[in-house]
Design an enzyme around this catalytic site. Structure first.
Site, PDB file in Angstrom:
ATOM      1  N   HIS A   1       0.793  -1.193  -0.083  1.00  0.00           N
ATOM      2  CA  HIS A   1      -0.153   0.005  -0.011  1.00  0.00           C
ATOM      3  C   HIS A   1       0.913   1.255   0.066  1.00  0.00           C
ATOM      4  O   HIS A   1       0.477   2.134  -0.479  1.00  0.00           O
ATOM      5  CB  HIS A   1      -0.828  -0.122   1.110  1.00  0.00           C
ATOM      6  CG  HIS A   1      -1.983  -0.960   1.171  1.00  0.00           C
ATOM      7  ND1 HIS A   1      -1.857  -2.116   2.241  1.00  0.00           N
ATOM      8  CD2 HIS A   1      -2.957  -1.302   0.669  1.00  0.00           C
ATOM      9  CE1 HIS A   1      -2.743  -2.854   2.163  1.00  0.00           C
ATOM     10  NE2 HIS A   1      -3.543  -2.668   1.148  1.00  0.00           N
TER      11      HIS A   1
ATOM     12  N   LYS B   1      -0.841  -6.532  -7.822  1.00  0.00           N
ATOM     13  CA  LYS B   1      -1.377  -7.798  -7.365  1.00  0.00           C
ATOM     14  C   LYS B   1      -2.575  -8.492  -7.585  1.00  0.00           C
ATOM     15  O   LYS B   1      -2.672  -9.561  -8.062  1.00  0.00           O
ATOM     16  CB  LYS B   1      -0.630  -7.831  -5.773  1.00  0.00           C
ATOM     17  CG  LYS B   1      -0.507  -9.173  -5.267  1.00  0.00           C
ATOM     18  CD  LYS B   1      -0.886  -9.483  -3.955  1.00  0.00           C
ATOM     19  CE  LYS B   1      -2.299  -9.273  -3.813  1.00  0.00           C
ATOM     20  NZ  LYS B   1      -2.913 -10.102  -2.818  1.00  0.00           N
ATOM     21  N   ASP B   2      -3.519  -7.615  -7.651  1.00  0.00           N
ATOM     22  CA  ASP B   2      -4.729  -7.770  -7.949  1.00  0.00           C
ATOM     23  C   ASP B   2      -5.054  -7.203  -9.370  1.00  0.00           C
ATOM     24  O   ASP B   2      -5.646  -6.489  -9.756  1.00  0.00           O
ATOM     25  CB  ASP B   2      -5.741  -6.806  -6.845  1.00  0.00           C
ATOM     26  CG  ASP B   2      -5.692  -7.361  -5.591  1.00  0.00           C
ATOM     27  OD1 ASP B   2      -5.904  -8.586  -5.211  1.00  0.00           O
ATOM     28  OD2 ASP B   2      -5.088  -6.588  -4.687  1.00  0.00           O
TER      29      ASP B   2
ATOM     30  N   GLN C   1      -8.523  -7.352 -10.630  1.00  0.00           N
ATOM     31  CA  GLN C   1      -9.346  -6.156 -10.031  1.00  0.00           C
ATOM     32  C   GLN C   1      -8.865  -4.982 -10.945  1.00  0.00           C
ATOM     33  O   GLN C   1     -10.056  -4.132 -11.148  1.00  0.00           O
ATOM     34  CB  GLN C   1      -8.931  -6.005  -8.557  1.00  0.00           C
ATOM     35  CG  GLN C   1      -9.638  -4.449  -8.108  1.00  0.00           C
ATOM     36  CD  GLN C   1      -9.206  -4.426  -6.544  1.00  0.00           C
ATOM     37  OE1 GLN C   1     -10.026  -5.279  -5.791  1.00  0.00           O
ATOM     38  NE2 GLN C   1      -8.184  -3.864  -6.282  1.00  0.00           N
TER      39      GLN C   1
ATOM     40  N   SER D   1       0.617  -9.084   0.832  1.00  0.00           N
ATOM     41  CA  SER D   1      -0.867  -9.050   1.012  1.00  0.00           C
ATOM     42  C   SER D   1      -1.198  -9.031   2.325  1.00  0.00           C
ATOM     43  O   SER D   1      -0.438  -9.519   3.307  1.00  0.00           O
ATOM     44  CB  SER D   1      -1.421 -10.438   0.481  1.00  0.00           C
ATOM     45  OG  SER D   1      -2.723 -10.625   0.679  1.00  0.00           O
TER      46      SER D   1
ATOM     47  N   ARG E   1      -3.651 -10.448   3.456  1.00  0.00           N
ATOM     48  CA  ARG E   1      -3.917 -11.694   4.228  1.00  0.00           C
ATOM     49  C   ARG E   1      -2.711 -12.722   4.415  1.00  0.00           C
ATOM     50  O   ARG E   1      -2.861 -14.023   5.114  1.00  0.00           O
ATOM     51  CB  ARG E   1      -4.837 -12.854   2.954  1.00  0.00           C
ATOM     52  CG  ARG E   1      -6.203 -11.990   2.796  1.00  0.00           C
ATOM     53  CD  ARG E   1      -7.212 -12.735   2.095  1.00  0.00           C
ATOM     54  NE  ARG E   1      -8.557 -12.481   2.221  1.00  0.00           N
ATOM     55  CZ  ARG E   1      -9.110 -11.447   1.261  1.00  0.00           C
ATOM     56  NH1 ARG E   1      -8.393 -11.067   0.305  1.00  0.00           N
ATOM     57  NH2 ARG E   1     -10.406 -11.182   1.452  1.00  0.00           N
TER      58      ARG E   1
HETATM   59  O1  PAF Z   1      -8.119  -3.712  -3.253  1.00  0.00           O
HETATM   60  C1  PAF Z   1      -8.563  -3.438  -2.277  1.00  0.00           C
HETATM   61  O2  PAF Z   1      -8.181  -3.255  -1.357  1.00  0.00           O
HETATM   62  C2  PAF Z   1     -10.264  -3.464  -2.652  1.00  0.00           C
HETATM   63  O3  PAF Z   1     -10.683  -4.351  -3.287  1.00  0.00           O
HETATM   64  C3  PAF Z   1     -10.637  -1.764  -2.923  1.00  0.00           C
HETATM   65  C4  PAF Z   1     -10.109  -1.692  -4.158  1.00  0.00           C
HETATM   66  C5  PAF Z   1     -10.233  -0.958  -1.798  1.00  0.00           C
HETATM   67  C6  PAF Z   1     -12.218  -1.956  -3.112  1.00  0.00           C
HETATM   68  O4  PAF Z   1     -12.508  -2.054  -1.615  1.00  0.00           O
END
Ligand code: PAF
Length: 282
Positions: free
Chosen positions: A37, A149-150, A153, A185, A187
């Site tokens: 992040h 990583k996602d 998404q 991650s 997780r």
């Molecule tokens: O990647 C994430 O942390 C979530 O999927 C997001 C993009 C904040 C949406 O809730």
């Protein structure tokens, strides 16, 4: 850093920056922040004068048997990290602001949402698309940043922005990894020391497929080998596959490809992906 929980206060702060001609970046997160992040925050600081980070654990993107209740929540530590990194505003919307009584809208991005994680986690990407569209509309950023990583998404969000003519830029930021290659991650916190030791098989298996394809172009054999490695390490595999990098459908010669995997170890579901750079795919 301002910490804001009311929509009108958020809009007021952003309006002040806009009036001063400043660009605004948004980093949407669900908290439990790690260096992945913080790499998004650093990229956001390069992309705009003002950086907003949102933290909202979005119930709509968790399935009925998923980890919503257990999802790590670390508001104080997260807030300290963001303030130290020079973030301008932390947006912490209450669930009643995101989903007030009577909320009835669902955003569903077809195609790219339906395969891979979309097939294994029904409704997940509808939840992501719906909350991200709301966050975009609340903050109205010039640019929003998401981790590679996602990857799926990111592809879903790019499709959403293109389809709805949303007036902002989407930037993907390279996956951050531990020294042994495991993708960072939130997780990963669920992994026992034993599972953590085995988890490194995931990036290693992907790297092996990538190298084999680059050398021989025999993707089927390489993917089969990766599945064997993961199974031997104790993973229960959802998928290990090559896909078109944009649509996540079958690879098409001449277009960018992505190698993606999702697998569970000791009850923790991990995902990872890397680019594959060859025009041959077996
Ligand atoms: O990647 C994430 O942390 C979530 O999927 C997001 C993009 C904040 C949406 O809730």
């Amino acid at each position: 850093m301002q910490t804001v929980r009311q929509l009108d206060a958020l809009r007021g702060a952003v309006a002040t920056w806009r009036a001063a001609g400043e660009r605004v970046a948004l980093v949407p997160t669900m908290g439990a922040l790690h260096d992945g992040h913080m790499a998004l925050v650093e990229a956001a600081k390069r992309a705009a004068q003002r950086v907003v980070v949102s933290i909202f654990v979005n119930p709509k993107q968790f399935g009925p048997n998923e980890d919503l209740a257990q999802y790590p929540r670390k508001e104080l530590a997260d807030s300290r990290m963001l303030a130290a990194a020079g973030v301008d505003l932390l947006w912490l919307p209450p669930v009643e602001t995101m989903y007030p009584a009577g909320f009835a809208t669902n955003i569903s991005v077809g195609g790219v949402s339906e395969v891979l994680d979309g097939a294994h986690r029904p409704g997940h990407f509808d939840g992501v698309a719906t909350v991200v569209a709301k966050l975009f509309n609340q903050v109205r950023p010039d640019v929003a940043l998401f981790g590679e990583k996602d990857w799926q998404q990111l592809a879903v969000i790019r499709r959403l922005v293109a389809d709805l003519d949303l007036d902002l830029e989407i930037q993907g930021v390279m996956t951050q990894r531990e020294d042994d290659g495991l993708a960072l991650s939130s997780r990963n916190a669920y992994l026992t020391p034993e599972d953590r030791a085995q988890a490194v098989a995931l990036p290693r298996a992907l790297g092996l497929v990538e190298r084999t394809i680059a050398k021989s172009g025999d993707s089927e054999a390489a993917l089969a080998q990766a599945r064997e490695i993961l199974t031997a390490a104790g993973f229960d595999i959802d998928y290990v596959t090559l896909a078109d990098a944009e649509t996540l459908g079958d690879p098409i010669e001449g277009r960018a490809m992505r190698l993606l995997a999702a697998a569970r170890i000791g009850g923790t579901r991990l995902i990872d992906n890397i680019p594959v750079t060859t025009s041959e795919y077996g």
